[in-house]
Each structure stands twice: as structure tokens, then as C-alpha cells.
Design an enzyme around this catalytic site. Structure first.
Site, short mmCIF file in Angstrom:
data_model
loop_
_atom_site.label_atom_id
_atom_site.label_comp_id
_atom_site.label_asym_id
_atom_site.label_seq_id
_atom_site.Cartn_x
_atom_site.Cartn_y
_atom_site.Cartn_z
N HIS A 70 0.75 -1.18 0.22
CA HIS A 70 0.11 -0.03 0.14
C HIS A 70 0.85 1.28 -0.05
O HIS A 70 2.18 1.23 0.57
CB HIS A 70 -0.91 -0.05 1.24
CG HIS A 70 -1.88 0.97 1.30
ND1 HIS A 70 -1.66 2.41 1.84
CD2 HIS A 70 -3.25 0.95 1.19
CE1 HIS A 70 -2.78 2.97 1.82
NE2 HIS A 70 -3.83 2.10 1.34
N ASP A 113 3.15 -4.46 8.03
CA ASP A 113 1.85 -3.83 7.76
C ASP A 113 0.69 -4.88 7.83
O ASP A 113 0.32 -5.50 6.96
CB ASP A 113 1.96 -3.05 6.40
CG ASP A 113 0.61 -2.71 6.10
OD1 ASP A 113 -0.49 -2.56 6.79
OD2 ASP A 113 0.22 -2.02 4.87
N GLN A 158 -4.64 -5.32 6.80
CA GLN A 158 -5.51 -6.13 6.30
C GLN A 158 -5.57 -7.43 6.79
O GLN A 158 -6.58 -8.21 6.50
CB GLN A 158 -5.11 -6.15 4.76
CG GLN A 158 -5.55 -5.00 3.96
CD GLN A 158 -6.93 -4.72 3.79
OE1 GLN A 158 -7.85 -5.20 4.17
NE2 GLN A 158 -7.26 -3.38 3.62
N LYS A 179 -10.45 -0.97 10.29
CA LYS A 179 -10.70 -1.94 9.55
C LYS A 179 -10.93 -3.45 10.29
O LYS A 179 -11.04 -4.32 9.67
CB LYS A 179 -9.18 -2.57 8.67
CG LYS A 179 -9.37 -1.12 7.83
CD LYS A 179 -7.81 -1.60 6.75
CE LYS A 179 -7.24 -0.32 6.15
NZ LYS A 179 -7.73 0.07 4.96
N CYS A 224 -4.77 2.30 -3.96
CA CYS A 224 -3.50 2.85 -3.20
C CYS A 224 -2.49 2.07 -3.19
O CYS A 224 -1.67 1.60 -2.45
CB CYS A 224 -3.72 3.01 -1.49
SG CYS A 224 -5.12 4.48 -1.32
#
Ligand code: PMP
Length: 421
Positions: free
Chosen positions: A137, A215, A218, A241, A379
Site C-alpha cells: 500500500h 503492515d 488487512q 478495518k 492505493c
């Protein structure tokens, strides 16, 4: 607090009934589905909020609101306790070894920037190498582009293999004794593939002295993560999220690193003592939390974590796996539809392109059919360009999605093909 506890307990009772009856329709816990007749398939952008989270945020403003870490009166102490209880809940949620390793930020983007500005700009030197993947991202790419330019370091990119899958061999070939940072997504938001993060961490730690940032934006709503098991140095995610409020994020970092990193933002509450010329910074984690944070958001985030833990990430994961498999099976037989990323490996989200139909036209058509999906570069523009496209369509799941939702989106896509071709 009582209201929140009451709602949470009630939720857990209902949930047990649901699980016993094997009824995994969680839409009823999300008020938005009683006010909107929409097939919502954009949870990777932001998930919907259960009633418990909405009530917790409202409850904070109604019953408990003051600034935190400041006032000495009862109401202020209660707000501070509630805020700090979320920190403990996050620590447990990701199994960090101490609550001091949990820093609240505005979101994953700010968490990564915090690491880039503090660790990156102070500990990455000229000729050092930073490894990222083509799937990052923008939030996990641009900060490292900046650090590399500022410090004279080299940014190395791990590309996908011929099946559009992550290649551990390709990744390993990028590691050298100059690798000082590996910044990598756990689940790629523009592809839907979960990377073998444990193997990536093991390999990096075996072959280099690099620090590792994961990261996790997600992954956290879909799979259990465990900091002590993973052993990464930094892990970031956003509350919004994972069924929590927007404007709240988490940076997990090993305590030994947080101790040597200088503060990111400076100002109120991140200090112990200030004179006109000098400042002694506060202890962890407050050294990294300057100014008044999103108090109600952080307090309500605890209700989101209770929701997820109450349902059980294993159950959410199993439920979503069935749905994504059904989606992949039904999409891959549609002529002219290409799913991006290695076959049968998608987790919780899937991106695709359709011959002769622009993703934007498709999204508008689907919207008119009551189906909300995301289109664009998500993104992750370097990724979509590398795959040979400008944009794609993305279907992403939350625990509230059902087999009926999948059938509806697939029928709507087939209808769009008839309409446009
Ligand atoms: N990383 C990934 C993989 C993401 O999907 C996102 C959000 N789309 C981010 C980072 C940034 O999260 P936020 O906008 O909440 O800071």
C-alpha cells in the site's frame, strides 16, 4: 462502562446461540444493515461497526468523557482507566509482551510514518538497504522512499513470481548484509494474497540484522496475529478495518526499539519535565503520544476487539474462507474475467479485471444493483501498473457477509457483462 459491559455480555450470549445453531449471519449486530439495503463488499477499505462499538463511543461522550492523563477528579480518572484498558486489550489481542509496546496513533499510515521519521531517519544510514514488495500500500512505500532518499539508502523491491504469487526465493535473493529494514504487508490489499510472514521473518533474522515492519492493516480482522510468535520488530494496523472507529491506529514495537527511538510529534503529555531550553521525555508509551488523542475512539476500540474475540477469529476466518472460495470459483468461470494474484490463494479479498468493461463502469452498474465494491488502484499503484493495468475491481469481505451476498455480486457482474457487451 456499565452500558458497554451490558451490551457486550448480551452480545456474547447471542453469539453463543448463533454458534450453537451454526448461524453465522452477523449482519444483525451491525445497525447499518438495518438502515441500508446494500450488499457491502468493501470492508478492506473500512469495515462496518457493530452496535457495541457505536454504543461505546456514544457512551463515552454521554457518561464518561474528559481528557485523559491530566485531571485528578474521578471522572478524569475513569476516562484514563478506560483509555488504558484499551491498550491492555490491544496487547492481549496481538499478544505483545507488554502494554508499553502499544502506541496509539491515528491509523496504520501514521504508525508507519512514526517508524519512518524516528527509526528510519535516525538508524538507516547511507548504503543501507530497505526491502519492500511490489504489493505495498502507498502507506508502506512512500515513507520508505523518503527515508531512502534522505539517508542515501537503497530501496529494493521484491516482485511476484510468474503465477503472481509471493516468492520466498526472490525475497531471499534481495537480502544482503546491508539489509537494515524489511517493510512488508501481511495481506496485500490490491491482490488479496496473504504473505508467508513467519517464514519471511525467520529468513530475514537468519540472514541479516535487519529490523522488520509488518503492515498488518488487512490481516487483523481476519486472522489471529501473535507478536511473540512472529517476533517482528514493528507491526501496524488501523482500528477502522477491524470493526472499530476511524482515527485510531496501533503501532506495536519492541520495547528496546521504542526506548532508543526519538519521539515523533512533540507537545503535551509526551514529556516529564520541560524548561525553556530542554525537555525530558515521558516514559513509554506516552513518549510517542503527543497531544490529545481520539479518546472516545480508543475507548470504543475495546468494544471492537471484544466483538472480534467474542465471535472468535477462527470462526470469522473459517466463514470468510468459505465465502472467498465460492466467490473465486464462481468468478473464474466467467469468460473475460481475470482474477489478479495466484489462483486459489486469496484471503478475505479478491481483485479482478473484466475485458471491455472499465472497473468504474462496473462499479456504477453494481451500485445500481445495490452492490458496493471498490474500484481503482487501491492505493497500490505500483502493483496495478506492474500487473499491466490502471485499475481493478475489488471485492472484500467482513464477517457479516453471507453466501447470498456472493451470489448477488456474481449475478450482478454477469448482468453487467450482458449490459455492456
Ligand atoms: N496498509 C494496507 C495494506 C491498507 O490496506 C491500508 C488501508 N487501505 C493501509 C495500510 C493504510 O491504512 P489507514 O488508511 O487506515 O492508515
Amino acid at each position: 462502562m456499565a452500558a458497554v459491559d451490558y451490551i457486550t455480555n448480551k452480545f456474547i450470549c447471542n453469539k453463543k446461540d448463533d454458534v450453537m445453531n451454526n448461524n453465522l449471519d452477523f449482519k444483525k449486530y451491525f445497525p447499518i444493515f438495518s438502515t441500508n439495503n446494500v450488499v457491502f463488499l468493501d470492508s478492506a477499505a473500512s469495515s462496518q461497526k457493530p452496535a457495541t462499538v457505536i454504543e461505546a463511543e456514544l457512551g463515552c461522550y454521554k457518561n464518561q468523557y474528559t481528557n485523559i492523563h491530566r485531571g485528578t477528579y474521578k471522572l478524569a480518572l475513569a476516562a484514563t482507566t478506560a483509555y488504558e484498558n484499551t491498550r491492555i486489550a490491544v496487547q492481549k489481542f496481538i499478544n505483545a509482551s507488554s502494554a508499553q509496546e502499544i502506541i496509539f496513533t491515528k491509523g496504520a499510515t501514521e504508525s508507519i510514518n512514526l517508524v519512518a521519521y524516528t527509526y528510519g531517519e535516525n538508524f538507516i544510514n547511507s548504503d543501507d538497504e530497505i526491502v519492500v514488495t511490489i504489493c505495498e500500500h502507498h502507506s508502506n512505500l512512500i515513507p520508505w522512499q523518503r527515508v531512502a532518499k534522505k539517508r542515501g539508502a537503497k530501496l529494493k523491491v521484491c516482485y511476484l513470481d510468474e503465477n503472481q504469487d509471493f516468492s520466498l526465493n526472490e525475497f531471499q535473493s534481495l537480502l544482503t548484509d546491508k539489509t537494515k529494514l524489511v517493510c512488508i504487508t501481511h495481506l496485500a490489499n490490491g491482490l488479496g494474497l496473504e504473505f508467508p510472514i513467519k517464514e519471511i521473518i525467520k529468513l530475514t533474522q537468519r540472514d541479516t540484522t535487519a529490523k522488520i515492519l509488518i503492515d498488518g492493516a488487512q490481516i487483523v480482522a481476519h486472522k489471529k496475529v501473535d507478536m511473540q510468535d512472529l517476533g517482528c520488530d514493528f507491526f501496524v494496523f488501523s482500528a477502522h478495518k477491524v470493526y472499530g472507529p476511524s482515527g485510531v491506529g496501533v503501532l506495536y514495537a519492541k520495547e528496546e526499539l521504542l526506548k532508543i527511538m526519538p519521539p515523533f510529534l512533540t507537545g503535551g503529555e509526551m514529556v516529564k519535565e520541560v524548561s525553556v531550553t530542554e525537555t525530558i521525555f515521558n516514559d513509554l508509551p506516552y513518549k510517542f503520544e503527543a497531544g490529545t488523542p481520539n479518546i472516545a475512539g480508543v475507548i470504543a476500540f475495546k468494544a471492537a476487539l471484544e466483538f472480534v474475540s467474542g465471535v472468535g477469529l477462527d470462526k470469522i476466518s473459517a466463514h470468510e474462507e468459505i465465502l472467498i472460495k465460492k466467490l473465486e470459483d464462481e468468478l473464474q468461470v466467467i469468460p473475460g474475467l481475470k482474477i489478479l494474484g495466484a489462483k486459489d490463494k486469496h484471503q478475505s479479498l479478491l481483485c479482478f479485471v473484466l475485458e471491455n468493461i472499465s472497473p468504474y463502469d462496473l462499479a456504477t452498474f453494481l451500485d445500481n444493483q445495490g452492490v458496493a465494491i471498490r474500484v481503482g488502484h487501491h492505493c497500490a499503484q505500483p502493483l496495478i501498473n506492474y500487473l499491466g493495468y490502471e485499475s481493478s475491481s475489488r471485492i472484500s469481505l467482513g464477517c457479516y457477509n453471507t453466501e447470498e451476498d456472493i451470489s448477488k455480486v456474481v449475478s450482478a457482474i454477469r448482468l453487467a457483462q450482458k449490459f455492456f457487451n
